[in-house]
Design a protein around this motif. Structure first.
Motif, short mmCIF file in Angstrom:
data_model
loop_
_atom_site.label_atom_id
_atom_site.label_comp_id
_atom_site.label_asym_id
_atom_site.label_seq_id
_atom_site.Cartn_x
_atom_site.Cartn_y
_atom_site.Cartn_z
N ARG B 97 -17.96 53.79 23.80
CA ARG B 97 -17.37 52.48 24.09
C ARG B 97 -18.17 51.71 25.13
N LEU B 486 -14.48 50.44 33.72
CA LEU B 486 -13.68 51.59 33.31
C LEU B 486 -12.66 51.20 32.25
N SER B 487 -12.07 49.99 32.37
CA SER B 487 -11.14 49.55 31.31
C SER B 487 -11.85 49.53 29.98
N ARG B 488 -13.08 49.02 30.00
CA ARG B 488 -13.82 48.92 28.74
C ARG B 488 -14.09 50.31 28.17
N HIS B 490 -12.30 52.95 28.37
CA HIS B 490 -11.13 53.71 27.92
C HIS B 490 -10.20 52.95 27.00
N THR B 491 -10.41 51.65 26.82
CA THR B 491 -9.52 50.90 25.94
C THR B 491 -9.88 51.14 24.48
N PRO B 492 -8.90 51.50 23.64
CA PRO B 492 -9.18 51.67 22.21
C PRO B 492 -9.73 50.37 21.62
N SER B 494 -9.30 48.92 18.92
CA SER B 494 -8.41 48.06 18.13
C SER B 494 -7.76 46.98 18.99
N LEU B 495 -7.76 47.16 20.32
CA LEU B 495 -7.14 46.17 21.20
C LEU B 495 -8.11 45.10 21.66
N LEU B 496 -9.40 45.35 21.39
CA LEU B 496 -10.37 44.40 21.91
C LEU B 496 -10.73 43.38 20.84
#
Lengths: 127, 498
Positions: B97, B486-488, B490-492, B494-496
């Motif tokens: 990611r 860090l958000s980037r 760990h965020t799946p 499909s939410l981005l």
């Protein structure tokens, strides 16, 4: 054609919007994430903690099981020469059984971590 | 001279170049060169990763070392496999990611420092060269075993084939080549193993007495060696330059995880076989042919157990498989080292000389040439340490430098630029001390010698602790965009937004 030569446009009546006040819409958390706001980051921290807990518990299990093997051989020397069928126990565990065990735990991990992410998407996406 | 073995080696080389050149028509953009345009399916990517990972050390080195030192060596293949499990649970999806091409890209993205990028690039090149050495040496050994030719011809052959496959086609073609090479290697190690087992069971009478060779050692030195090696192999895998580049070819983090499960199954399927050769060698080969190294034990085994055409054929299959191992690992390493040399050294240099951006594939090919020639020359100068031993050293270096950087970088908000730099420096320093001792044959007796030979047990915790402590001491140096990065990670996906 210069702007001055343009035919005058028709006059338009300007009125206030029919809505008296902007309707309050809940902002989906997903937008917070894609806009990278502080709120979005707090949500992700929760997911990170859950993922880390999952990863560490799997690693702990691996350390105990695999790391315990040499200790077992040292504490109970007869386990080093005991045979399971035609093969001695150390060869069976370290040469054969360990590989399917690793694959099974990896599959378990992937499912569990995808479940965590699905739950997160569920909560966040619904807003 | 063994013409059949030579023919098998030639066949593997020709296949590698042919399939590699076929991929040329498909690769156009720079990202095609590096990461196959990121459109490789998990199944093919798993074969390619396993094909690239199973090196000279796995194909010949483990069997030879186990033949020499006994059952304790079973931990090596276990460690190489568990390394992928550790990589899966700690870094696989976040690294994908991050969207970085190389370890240096990740270091710069996470820590927002050009200095750390430079450090990571140097380390990537260093670990890559260290890992390439045994591939060239193994090729020399295998070709000498097959033909009696001097060892440098084998190294030359691998250099030429790798350059042809990598320099011409880049990553997309190499993905195809490496996926194919996994199956070549599996076939080449499995079929002779089954045949030799059948021959052995026909001639054996009653149970075999393997003696102390087959009993795990339980003295403190043996236990220390086992645990230290395991730590190096388990944490080193994630820090190998050629392993991470391969994860960027997955479409997203989810697929990166699924690919890893596939890799684990493929590695397990392969690693069942090297111990078969070690045991049969222990029974049938009381002495190696004079003047040969223990790394060629598996290649000598068929002629010790049978004769005539079947021995010739089995030896040829093994020699071909071994060459597939050298070629695939060497091409993977050359790709990642060339990527770093290109991005961080050559392209800026060429741009400065010509005043504009050179055509990217030109500088990439120049970088690939550098990445092949330097370790090939080194392999002629440096005294061989044994295939598995050299590879294990490379793992120890990766485990005490990149592993803390990746693990803390992915999971810890308080990692600071200074802390990361200090940890990398400490890890590199301990690596240099142990490498110097290994290559200069400084081998003190007793525990000091053991600590030098198996550094991971102290150097890995030392690097981790340094990184954490220095980070805590310099709270002002947390990179400004840490939370966002860090958000980037760990965020799946499909939410981005796409």
């Amino acid at each position: 054609m210069s702007p001055a030569q343009r035919p005058p446009s028709e006059r338009v009546r300007v009125t206030a919007s029919r809505r008296s006040a902007p309707r309050h819409t809940a902002r989906p958390v997903a937008d917070e994430l894609s806009d990278q706001t502080v709120l979005g980051e707090i949500y992700v921290r929760g997911l990170m903690r859950a993922q880390l807990r999952l990863a560490l518990s799997l690693l702990l299990l691996a350390v105990l099981l695999l790391g315990g093997v040499p200790v077992l051989f040292a504490m109970l020397p007869q386990t080093r020469t005991v045979t399971l069928g035609p093969l001695p126990l150390p060869w069976v565990t370290l040469g054969l059984v360990v590989y399917p065990a690793i694959v099974i735990s990896a599959r378990y991990y992937v499912r569990a971590s995808e479940r965590l992410e699905a739950a997160f998407v569920d909560v966040v996406g619904r807003g | 001279m063994r013409p059949a073995s030579l023919a098998a080696i030639a066949l593997v080389c020709v296949l590698t170049v042919t399939v590699g050149t076929l991929g040329l028509r498909m690769s156009r953009a720079t990202s095609d060169f590096y990461v196959a345009g990121r459109t490789v399916t998990p199944r093919r990517n798993a074969s390619a990763i396993a094909g690239e990972y199973l090196s000279a050390a796995s194909f010949l080195g483990v069997a030879g070392l186990m033949y020499q030192r006994g059952i304790d060596i079973l931990w090596f293949p276990v460690g190489w496999t568990v390394g992928y499990l550790v990589l899966l649970v700690l870094v696989a999806a976040p690294l994908r990611r991050s969207g970085a091409y190389t370890l240096s890209d990740f270091a710069e993205l996470r820590l927002e420092s050009r200095q750390i990028r430079g450090f990571a690039s140097l380390l990537t090149v260093g670990i890559g060269f260290l890992y390439l050495l045994p591939q060239f040496q193994g090729a020399g050994l295998a070709l000498r075993q097959a033909t009696g030719w001097p060892a440098w011809i084998g190294a030359l052959l691998v250099s030429v084939v790798v350059l042809a496959a990598v320099g011409v086609g880049g990553m997309r073609s190499i993905t195809l080549v490496q996926a194919m090479q996994y199956w070549i290697k599996l076939t080449a190690i499995a079929i002779p193993a089954f045949v030799l087992l059948a021959i052995w069971s026909q001639h054996s009478s009653g149970p075999v007495e393997l003696g102390d060779w087959a009993v795990p050692s339980t003295d403190p030195a043996g236990l220390y060696t086992t645990y230290s090696t395991m730590l190096a192999l388990c944490l080193g895998t994630m820090g190998l330059p050629h392993v991470l580049v391969r994860f960027y070819t997955n479409p997203d983090g989810r697929d990166a995880r699924r690919t890893t499960v596939g890799v684990l199954a493929l590695l397990g399927g392969f690693y069942i076989f090297p111990p078969v050769y070690a045991v049969l060698g222990h029974i049938h080969l009381p002495h190696l042919a004079p003047g040969t190294r223990v790394d060629t034990m598996a290649l000598q085994l068929p002629e010790a157990m049978t004769d005539g055409r079947s021995a010739t054929l089995l030896t040829a299959v093994l020699a071909g498989g071994a060459f597939a191992a050298f070629l695939s690992t060497a091409s993977g390493l050359v790709i990642s080292v060339a990527g770093v040399v290109d991005q961080d050294v050559l392209r800026p240099l060429v741009a400065r000389r010509t005043g504009e951006d050179a055509h990217s594939s030109v500088s990439y090919r120049m970088a690939a040439t550098v990445a092949v020639i330097v370790p090939a020359l080194l392999s002629r100068v440096v005294e061989p340490l044994g295939l598995a031993a050299t590879v294990t050293l490379a793992f120890a270096v990766a485990a005490s430098t990149f592993a803390p950087l990746l693990v803390l970088g992915v999971w810890w908000h308080r990692l600071t630029t200074t802390g990361a730099l200090a940890g990398l420096a400490v890890g590199t320093l301990s690596a240099l001390v142990t490498l110097g001792a290994a290559f200069l044959h400084v081998e003190p007796h007793g525990w000091p010698g053991l600590l030098l030979a198996q550094p991971a047990a102290w150097s890995v915790p030392l690097a981790f602790v340094t990184m954490v402590v220095v980070s805590r001491l310099t709270p002002g140096k947390v990179p400004p965009h840490t939370n966002r990065t860090l958000s980037r990670l760990h965020t799946p996906e499909s939410l981005l937004p796409p």
